[in-house]
Design a protein around this motif. Structure first.
Motif, PDB file in Angstrom:
ATOM      1  N   UNK A 290       0.928  -1.106  -0.039  1.00 26.89           N
ATOM      2  CA  UNK A 290      -0.007   0.020  -0.100  1.00 26.89           C
ATOM      3  C   UNK A 290       0.843   1.387   0.009  1.00 26.89           C
ATOM      4  N   UNK A 291       0.194   2.479  -0.549  1.00 24.77           N
ATOM      5  CA  UNK A 291       1.097   3.524  -0.760  1.00 24.77           C
ATOM      6  C   UNK A 291       1.260   4.307   0.730  1.00 24.77           C
ATOM      7  N   UNK A 292       2.344   4.431   0.865  1.00 24.63           N
ATOM      8  CA  UNK A 292       2.645   5.336   2.312  1.00 24.63           C
ATOM      9  C   UNK A 292       2.827   6.910   1.788  1.00 24.63           C
ATOM     10  N   UNK A 293       1.695   7.491   2.193  1.00 28.11           N
ATOM     11  CA  UNK A 293       1.444   8.893   1.904  1.00 28.11           C
ATOM     12  C   UNK A 293       2.234   9.879   2.477  1.00 28.11           C
ATOM     13  N   UNK A 294       2.414   9.536   3.883  1.00 29.94           N
ATOM     14  CA  UNK A 294       3.351  10.354   4.936  1.00 29.94           C
ATOM     15  C   UNK A 294       4.907  10.425   4.119  1.00 29.94           C
ATOM     16  N   UNK A 295       5.324   9.174   3.950  1.00 27.39           N
ATOM     17  CA  UNK A 295       6.831   8.891   3.612  1.00 27.39           C
ATOM     18  C   UNK A 295       6.931   9.515   2.187  1.00 27.39           C
ATOM     19  N   UNK A 296       5.788   9.460   1.243  1.00 27.71           N
ATOM     20  CA  UNK A 296       5.891  10.063  -0.032  1.00 27.71           C
ATOM     21  C   UNK A 296       6.187  11.242  -0.276  1.00 27.71           C
ATOM     22  N   UNK A 297       5.256  12.134   0.800  1.00 27.03           N
ATOM     23  CA  UNK A 297       5.175  13.510   0.794  1.00 27.03           C
ATOM     24  C   UNK A 297       6.693  13.942   1.357  1.00 27.03           C
ATOM     25  N   UNK A 298       7.211  13.090   2.471  1.00 28.46           N
ATOM     26  CA  UNK A 298       8.315  13.585   3.056  1.00 28.46           C
ATOM     27  C   UNK A 298       9.535  13.441   2.100  1.00 28.46           C
ATOM     28  N   UNK A 299       9.461  12.472   1.015  1.00 28.33           N
ATOM     29  CA  UNK A 299      10.657  12.245   0.084  1.00 28.33           C
ATOM     30  C   UNK A 299      10.559  13.435  -0.558  1.00 28.33           C
ATOM     31  N   UNK A 300       9.259  13.815  -1.146  1.00 29.91           N
ATOM     32  CA  UNK A 300       9.319  14.768  -2.300  1.00 29.91           C
ATOM     33  C   UNK A 300       9.551  16.209  -1.591  1.00 29.91           C
ATOM     34  N   UNK A 301       9.317  16.589  -0.543  1.00 24.38           N
ATOM     35  CA  UNK A 301       9.769  17.695   0.244  1.00 24.38           C
ATOM     36  C   UNK A 301      11.187  17.645   0.392  1.00 24.38           C
ATOM     37  N   UNK A 302      12.106  16.712   0.463  1.00 26.17           N
ATOM     38  CA  UNK A 302      13.357  16.596   0.554  1.00 26.17           C
ATOM     39  C   UNK A 302      13.931  16.815  -0.907  1.00 26.17           C
ATOM     40  N   UNK A 303      13.358  16.981  -1.919  1.00 26.46           N
ATOM     41  CA  UNK A 303      13.786  17.105  -3.211  1.00 26.46           C
ATOM     42  C   UNK A 303      13.561  16.102  -4.317  1.00 26.46           C
ATOM     43  N   UNK A 304      13.111  15.040  -3.787  1.00 26.14           N
ATOM     44  CA  UNK A 304      12.583  13.630  -4.612  1.00 26.14           C
ATOM     45  C   UNK A 304      11.187  13.739  -5.323  1.00 26.14           C
ATOM     46  N   UNK A 305      11.061  14.570  -6.212  1.00 27.32           N
ATOM     47  CA  UNK A 305       9.616  14.892  -6.504  1.00 27.32           C
ATOM     48  C   UNK A 305       9.060  13.873  -7.267  1.00 27.32           C
ATOM     49  N   UNK A 306       9.741  12.958  -7.903  1.00 27.61           N
ATOM     50  CA  UNK A 306       9.190  11.750  -8.929  1.00 27.61           C
ATOM     51  C   UNK A 306       9.447  10.526  -8.037  1.00 27.61           C
ATOM     52  N   UNK A 307       8.377  10.182  -6.971  1.00 27.00           N
ATOM     53  CA  UNK A 307       8.638   9.021  -6.173  1.00 27.00           C
ATOM     54  C   UNK A 307       7.392   8.708  -5.581  1.00 27.00           C
TER      55      UNK A 307
END
Length: 495
Positions: free
Chosen positions: A179-196
């Motif tokens: 299942x998608x981890x929305x909070x981790x995805x948001x955190x990674x994108x905020x750190x610069x990994x936008x395509x993840x």
């Protein structure tokens, strides 16, 4: 005697393998033939004494290097601030803030660093949306530009370079779902990994699953107690009330038992669908009668598991509607008029054999061994009684699945060699995944001893049980069936 030796002997007697074959293949089965595992001890500290004792007690079934295992020391989870490393998820569904979880479950927040909760091999993986869509479940809406759910896709896996770093952390096991981890995805994108897109996955490992393609089907939970057994049957001992259990451990126990309850509930439908598929291929009444009896067993298992989930959570929950699934084989009658060369009939035999193997031979055999090992440390009388029944019932169900494989190899006639070849390929692929999962074992769970007292195995023990089931039960049994004339069924070995 090792537990795998005992279970294999019972299994082979039930399915009619000659005792000479049992002795021959058993002689080749010792700990020296099992590849040693590596334990990740980096950045870990000394495990609590209770957890060390729990692992030491398992020396008969695990490698000697288990004694050197060290477990990570984690901070006590006492805060209710979801941004804190010590966050404890709410125990009641009404207390969960909107949008905080992608699915309900006390102590099941997949977005924080705490012990694995699935009771099956599990992990996390982040990848591009394009790669995630290769494993997407069709018709499930996306979130954040990512598939909401992923499952194993054998055709995709076979075409991938699994060693490529972009797949690091993802399981290619045929029974994986995530299942998608929305909070981790948001955190990674905020750190610069936008395509993840980031996912938490686990490999189904308990009993016979209800599969729709590669997707495992379970009912949604709802309020209600119609599926819970009499509370007295699963009550805690008077001198050891559940109020004395650490709250985080109790929450984990509640979720483990409700997960099992939903899977046992789905297994009823899996056996009923198996009945229709076997009838379409003209199976004998002896097999059909045993399949129906197995479905009845799963009703009892589900009710006891829901009862235990209610005991530990304090919540009355039951399964909602379960979608119906069509049989996966067309059957001999449907193909009789337009399959002159027997190609489609052969495909049906192979499909029936693979489905029976994955759902029954693998699922039920592993479930039996895990329940057997869970018995060893269980100190709760009600749970111990249930585990004893599960070991007995799931053992018979595993034997039934293997008997079905025997019948398929005999009834499929000229397609028998193709059936055995397909089974061999499927088995080897799944066994390789189970072995790879044990090449880097996680540290001992700090709660292992506490969970063990209530009939639950930690993730590390589950992984080792899966490996042992493959090397010492599943692969030897498949090899024996392929090599032996099994036209005469043996006596019942599980009564």
């Amino acid at each position: 005697m090792r537990d795998t030796d005992l279970l294999r002997h019972r299994l082979w007697v039930q399915i009619g393998l000659p005792l000479a074959t049992i002795a021959l293949l058993s002689a080749c089965d010792d700990a020296a033939n099992v590849k040693p595992v590596k334990v990740d001890t980096a950045n870990t500290a000394k495990a609590p004494d209770a957890a060390k004792q729990h692992n030491a007690d398992d020396d008969d079934d695990e490698d000697d290097d288990d004694n050197d295992t060290k477990a990570a020391t984690k901070p006590a989870r006492t805060t209710t601030d979801s941004a804190s490393p010590g966050y404890v998820p709410p125990a009641r569904i009404d207390d969960i803030p909107a949008g905080e979880f992608d699915y309900f479950g006390p102590a099941r927040d997949p977005f924080t660093e705490h012990e694995e909760e699935d009771g099956c091999p599990a992990g996390d993986w982040c990848g591009t949306p394009e790669n995630a869509r290769k494993f997407a479940i069709q018709h499930v809406p996306e979130k954040m530009g990512c598939p909401s759910k992923i499952i194993s896709q054998p055709d995709v896996v076979n075409a991938l370079n699994k060693k490529d770093k972009q797949w690091d952390g993802l399981s290619f096991h045929p029974m994986m779902q995530g299942r998608l981890m929305t909070s981790v995805t948001t955190e990674k994108r905020a750190a610069g990994k936008t395509d993840i897109c980031c996912y938490h996955w686990f490999e189904y490992c308990s009993g016979r699953p209800l599969l729709d393609g590669e997707d495992m089907i379970v009912a949604e939970l709802r309020e209600g107690s119609s599926w819970s057994c009499d509370p007295a049957k699963v009550a805690a001992p008077e001198d050891r009330p559940d109020s004395a259990i650490d709250p985080s451990v109790r929450a984990r126990l509640a979720q483990m038992w409700v997960d099992d309850a939903l899977m046992e509930h789905a297994a009823i439908a899996a056996f009923e669908r198996a009945t229709l598929e076997l009838m379409a291929m003209a199976a004998p009444p002896s097999l059909l009668g045993e399949v129906q009896a197995a479905a009845s067993d799963e009703v009892e298992h589900a009710m006891h598991c829901f009862g235990l989930a209610a005991r530990f959570s304090g919540l009355a929950r039951e399964p909602g509607p379960l979608g119906s699934l069509e049989p996966r084989v067309r059957g001999l009658a449907a193909l009789a008029d337009h399959d002159p060369d027997g190609a489609e009939v052969g495909a049906d035999w192979i499909r029936l054999a693979i489905d029976t193997f994955v759902e029954g031979c693998v699922g039920e055999t592993i479930a039996t061994l895990i329940a057997r090992r869970a018995q060893r440390h269980c100190q709760d009388p009600a749970i111990l009684t249930l585990l004893e029944r599960i070991v007995d019932d799931e053992g018979r169900h595993a034997g039934l699945a293997w008997q079905t494989i025997q019948w398929i190899t005999e009834a499929s006639g000229k397609h028998s060699d193709a059936v055995l070849e397909a089974l061999s390929q499927q088995a080897q692929a799944m066994a390789n995944e189970a072995e790879r999962a044990c090449e880097q074992l996680p540290p001992a769970d700090p709660d292992a001893a506490a969970l063990g007292r209530y009939g639950r195995c930690d993730r590390r023990t589950e992984l080792l049980a899966r490996r042992d089931a493959w090397s010492q039960l599943i692969l030897p049994t498949l090899a024996a069936i392929a090599q032996t004339d099994t036209s005469e069924q043996g006596p019942e070995a599980w009564t």
